[in-house]
Write a protein that holds these residues in place. Structure first.
Motif, PDB file in Angstrom:
ATOM      1  N   GLN A 100       8.706 -12.458   1.545  1.00 44.72           N
ATOM      2  CA  GLN A 100       9.493 -12.761   0.350  1.00 44.72           C
ATOM      3  C   GLN A 100       9.366 -11.662  -0.696  1.00 44.72           C
ATOM      4  O   GLN A 100      10.316 -11.358  -1.419  1.00 44.72           O
ATOM      5  CB  GLN A 100       9.049 -14.103  -0.234  1.00 44.72           C
ATOM      6  N   ALA A 101       8.181 -11.063  -0.771  1.00 43.08           N
ATOM      7  CA  ALA A 101       7.935 -10.001  -1.743  1.00 43.08           C
ATOM      8  C   ALA A 101       8.327  -8.622  -1.222  1.00 43.08           C
ATOM      9  O   ALA A 101       8.220  -7.629  -1.950  1.00 43.08           O
ATOM     10  CB  ALA A 101       6.470  -9.991  -2.147  1.00 43.08           C
ATOM     11  N   ASP A 102       8.764  -8.554   0.030  1.00 47.65           N
ATOM     12  CA  ASP A 102       9.187  -7.306   0.665  1.00 47.65           C
ATOM     13  C   ASP A 102       8.065  -6.271   0.697  1.00 47.65           C
ATOM     14  O   ASP A 102       8.286  -5.080   0.481  1.00 47.65           O
ATOM     15  CB  ASP A 102      10.416  -6.727  -0.052  1.00 47.65           C
ATOM     16  N   ARG A 103       6.840  -6.759   0.981  1.00 46.64           N
ATOM     17  CA  ARG A 103       5.730  -5.834   1.205  1.00 46.64           C
ATOM     18  C   ARG A 103       5.683  -5.445   2.678  1.00 46.64           C
ATOM     19  O   ARG A 103       6.132  -6.186   3.548  1.00 46.64           O
ATOM     20  CB  ARG A 103       4.396  -6.480   0.804  1.00 46.64           C
ATOM     21  N   THR A 130      -2.737 -14.926   6.864  1.00 47.84           N
ATOM     22  CA  THR A 130      -2.446 -16.315   7.198  1.00 47.84           C
ATOM     23  C   THR A 130      -0.929 -16.497   7.285  1.00 47.84           C
ATOM     24  O   THR A 130      -0.151 -15.623   6.869  1.00 47.84           O
ATOM     25  CB  THR A 130      -2.997 -17.254   6.122  1.00 47.84           C
ATOM     26  N   SER A 131      -0.486 -17.641   7.804  1.00 50.40           N
ATOM     27  CA  SER A 131       0.954 -17.885   7.896  1.00 50.40           C
ATOM     28  C   SER A 131       1.592 -17.940   6.514  1.00 50.40           C
ATOM     29  O   SER A 131       2.687 -17.403   6.305  1.00 50.40           O
ATOM     30  CB  SER A 131       1.218 -19.182   8.665  1.00 50.40           C
ATOM     31  N   ALA A 132       0.898 -18.577   5.553  1.00 47.64           N
ATOM     32  CA  ALA A 132       1.426 -18.629   4.189  1.00 47.64           C
ATOM     33  C   ALA A 132       1.455 -17.232   3.570  1.00 47.64           C
ATOM     34  O   ALA A 132       2.405 -16.873   2.859  1.00 47.64           O
ATOM     35  CB  ALA A 132       0.589 -19.566   3.330  1.00 47.64           C
ATOM     36  N   GLY A 133       0.418 -16.453   3.846  1.00 55.46           N
ATOM     37  CA  GLY A 133       0.380 -15.094   3.334  1.00 55.46           C
ATOM     38  C   GLY A 133       1.475 -14.231   3.916  1.00 55.46           C
ATOM     39  O   GLY A 133       2.076 -13.399   3.220  1.00 55.46           O
ATOM     40  N   GLU A 134       1.759 -14.414   5.186  1.00 52.95           N
ATOM     41  CA  GLU A 134       2.832 -13.650   5.832  1.00 52.95           C
ATOM     42  C   GLU A 134       4.186 -14.023   5.236  1.00 52.95           C
ATOM     43  O   GLU A 134       5.037 -13.154   5.001  1.00 52.95           O
ATOM     44  CB  GLU A 134       2.806 -13.897   7.337  1.00 52.95           C
ATOM     45  N   GLN A 135       4.378 -15.297   4.977  1.00 56.04           N
ATOM     46  CA  GLN A 135       5.629 -15.737   4.363  1.00 56.04           C
ATOM     47  C   GLN A 135       5.786 -15.124   2.969  1.00 56.04           C
ATOM     48  O   GLN A 135       6.866 -14.645   2.595  1.00 56.04           O
ATOM     49  CB  GLN A 135       5.675 -17.257   4.275  1.00 56.04           C
ATOM     50  N   SER A 136       4.705 -15.122   2.210  1.00 55.07           N
ATOM     51  CA  SER A 136       4.737 -14.524   0.878  1.00 55.07           C
ATOM     52  C   SER A 136       5.015 -13.029   0.953  1.00 55.07           C
ATOM     53  O   SER A 136       5.763 -12.486   0.129  1.00 55.07           O
ATOM     54  CB  SER A 136       3.396 -14.782   0.180  1.00 55.07           C
ATOM     55  N   GLU A 186       0.213  -5.072   4.093  1.00 46.82           N
ATOM     56  CA  GLU A 186       0.067  -4.729   2.681  1.00 46.82           C
ATOM     57  C   GLU A 186      -0.265  -5.993   1.898  1.00 46.82           C
ATOM     58  O   GLU A 186       0.563  -6.894   1.787  1.00 46.82           O
ATOM     59  CB  GLU A 186       1.342  -4.098   2.136  1.00 46.82           C
ATOM     60  N   PRO A 187      -1.454  -6.098   1.324  1.00 54.85           N
ATOM     61  CA  PRO A 187      -1.865  -7.332   0.652  1.00 54.85           C
ATOM     62  C   PRO A 187      -1.181  -7.515  -0.696  1.00 54.85           C
ATOM     63  O   PRO A 187      -0.625  -6.582  -1.277  1.00 54.85           O
ATOM     64  CB  PRO A 187      -3.371  -7.153   0.482  1.00 54.85           C
ATOM     65  N   ASP A 188      -1.280  -8.737  -1.184  1.00 54.00           N
ATOM     66  CA  ASP A 188      -0.825  -9.081  -2.529  1.00 54.00           C
ATOM     67  C   ASP A 188      -1.960  -8.766  -3.494  1.00 54.00           C
ATOM     68  O   ASP A 188      -3.044  -9.340  -3.400  1.00 54.00           O
ATOM     69  CB  ASP A 188      -0.470 -10.569  -2.583  1.00 54.00           C
ATOM     70  N   LEU A 189      -1.738  -7.867  -4.431  1.00 48.66           N
ATOM     71  CA  LEU A 189      -2.800  -7.381  -5.309  1.00 48.66           C
ATOM     72  C   LEU A 189      -2.769  -8.013  -6.695  1.00 48.66           C
ATOM     73  O   LEU A 189      -3.482  -7.564  -7.594  1.00 48.66           O
ATOM     74  CB  LEU A 189      -2.698  -5.857  -5.439  1.00 48.66           C
ATOM     75  N   GLN A 190      -1.981  -9.061  -6.879  1.00 44.27           N
ATOM     76  CA  GLN A 190      -1.805  -9.620  -8.217  1.00 44.27           C
ATOM     77  C   GLN A 190      -3.117 -10.135  -8.813  1.00 44.27           C
ATOM     78  O   GLN A 190      -3.322 -10.070 -10.024  1.00 44.27           O
ATOM     79  CB  GLN A 190      -0.779 -10.750  -8.190  1.00 44.27           C
ATOM     80  N   ARG A 191      -4.017 -10.650  -7.960  1.00 46.98           N
ATOM     81  CA  ARG A 191      -5.230 -11.281  -8.483  1.00 46.98           C
ATOM     82  C   ARG A 191      -6.500 -10.493  -8.161  1.00 46.98           C
ATOM     83  O   ARG A 191      -7.601 -11.002  -8.322  1.00 46.98           O
ATOM     84  CB  ARG A 191      -5.357 -12.703  -7.926  1.00 46.98           C
TER      85      ARG A 191
END
Length: 322
Positions: free
Chosen positions: A35-38, A26-32, A42-47
């Protein structure tokens, strides 16, 4: 003991989830991600662990993970990042009832005996919840990296299926064994044809993992599958963006749809009518928080197909006795 494959299709159409458990497309996911330099894809695996446990408690039937050994920027998709069997072992330890499937392990680039040992380990640790989706691979860069023969991958695939079927008994010297031994036959589902004929696939594989498509697409594919495989399970996936509006009409895109829960139920009913036994929901395009989305589907969609009271979270093992 009911097998995981029988549990997958128990009661008609069942609904699962496909990892990674992130909405990074998503656009919010791409922005995140930036910011996280992934890396792209590459998904965010925190949760991921929290969401896997939530899906288990809410009664989703299966959690599917993919096998992507090497990140390739030309594909822009790292899948769930973790090595597939290591991740399945972890998921087996933090969940109780949800089936665990691969979609799909690329057999010809793997060492056969280690694949057998890894699958047998996950099968034992999970209480026989593993469904091993297998394929011949579609990423050309992988074969030379692993020193494997791309041209002969079809022959290699058949040999590895035979080894998985007999626990390597016909290929090991006398007195040797691979432990742990399988307590029950390991369900093997094929993604695509894996360089085989339809007749061979129908006879030798236990289920089909099909690419996403419309109900009309699946009606044709199911007919072809049933012609060679009889009533063996047929599963596919939907890339879903679930709207907050329950009555938002469906907007179809490649591999999935955007719409409210009423549109999702209608699509799932159409897929069931087409002969689909299981649908895994993929949420990387989903704009809402995933825990909120999981709860809505569990309350309003799962009961339509899993035959349980609205809001109830009946564990898969209580339904299927895996």
């Amino acid at each position: 003991m009911t097998t995981s494959l029988a549990c997958l299709a128990d009661g008609g159409l069942s609904i699962g989830i496909e990892a990674p458990l992130d909405n990074d497309w998503t656009s919010a996911g791409e922005q995140s991600r930036r910011q996280a330099d992934r890396r792209p894809g590459e998904p965010d695996l925190q949760r991921h662990a929290e969401l896997a446990q939530l899906a288990d408690r809410l009664g989703f039937r299966a959690l599917w993970v993919r096998d992507v050994p090497v990140y390739d920027p030309s594909f822009g998709d790292a899948a769930q990042v973790f090595e597939v069997f290591s991740y399945l072992g972890y998921l087996a330890g933090i969940t109780r009832d949800i089936l665990l499937g691969t979609a799909a392990v690329v057999l010809p680039i793997r060492e056969p005996l280690l694949t057998l040992k890894s699958a047998a380990t996950v099968q034992r640790l999970s209480g026989n919840r593993l469904m091993l989706g297998v394929a011949s691979g579609d990423r050309p860069v992988e074969y030379p990296l692993f020193g494997r023969d791309f041209v002969g991958r079809g022959d290699n695939f058949r040999e590895q299926v035979a080894l998985l079927r007999d626990g390597a008994q016909s290929s090991l010297p006398s007195g040797l064994d691979v432990l742990p031994r399988m307590e029950a036959p390991l369900p093997l589902l094929v993604a695509g044809l894996a360089q085989q004929s339809p007749a061979w696939v129908g006879q030798n594989m236990d289920g089909c993992l099909a690419y996403p498509g419309t109900p009309e697409d699946h009606a044709r594919r199911v007919a072809a599958w049933r012609a060679v495989a009889g009533d063996k399970p047929y599963a596919s996936f939907i890339h879903l963006d679930l709207s907050e509006r329950a009555d938002e009409p469906m907007l179809r895109w490649r591999f999935g749809l955007r719409g409210g829960r009423q549109a999702l139920v209608a699509e799932l009913r159409a897929l069931h009518a087409a002969g689909v036994d299981h649908v895994g929901l993929h949420f990387r395009r989903n704009r809402r928080p995933l825990d909120e989305t999981f709860h809505e589907i569990a309350e309003h969609v799962l009961p339509v197909f899993h035959a349980r009271p609205a809001g109830a979270a009946v564990p898969a093992q209580e339904i299927c006795h895996v």
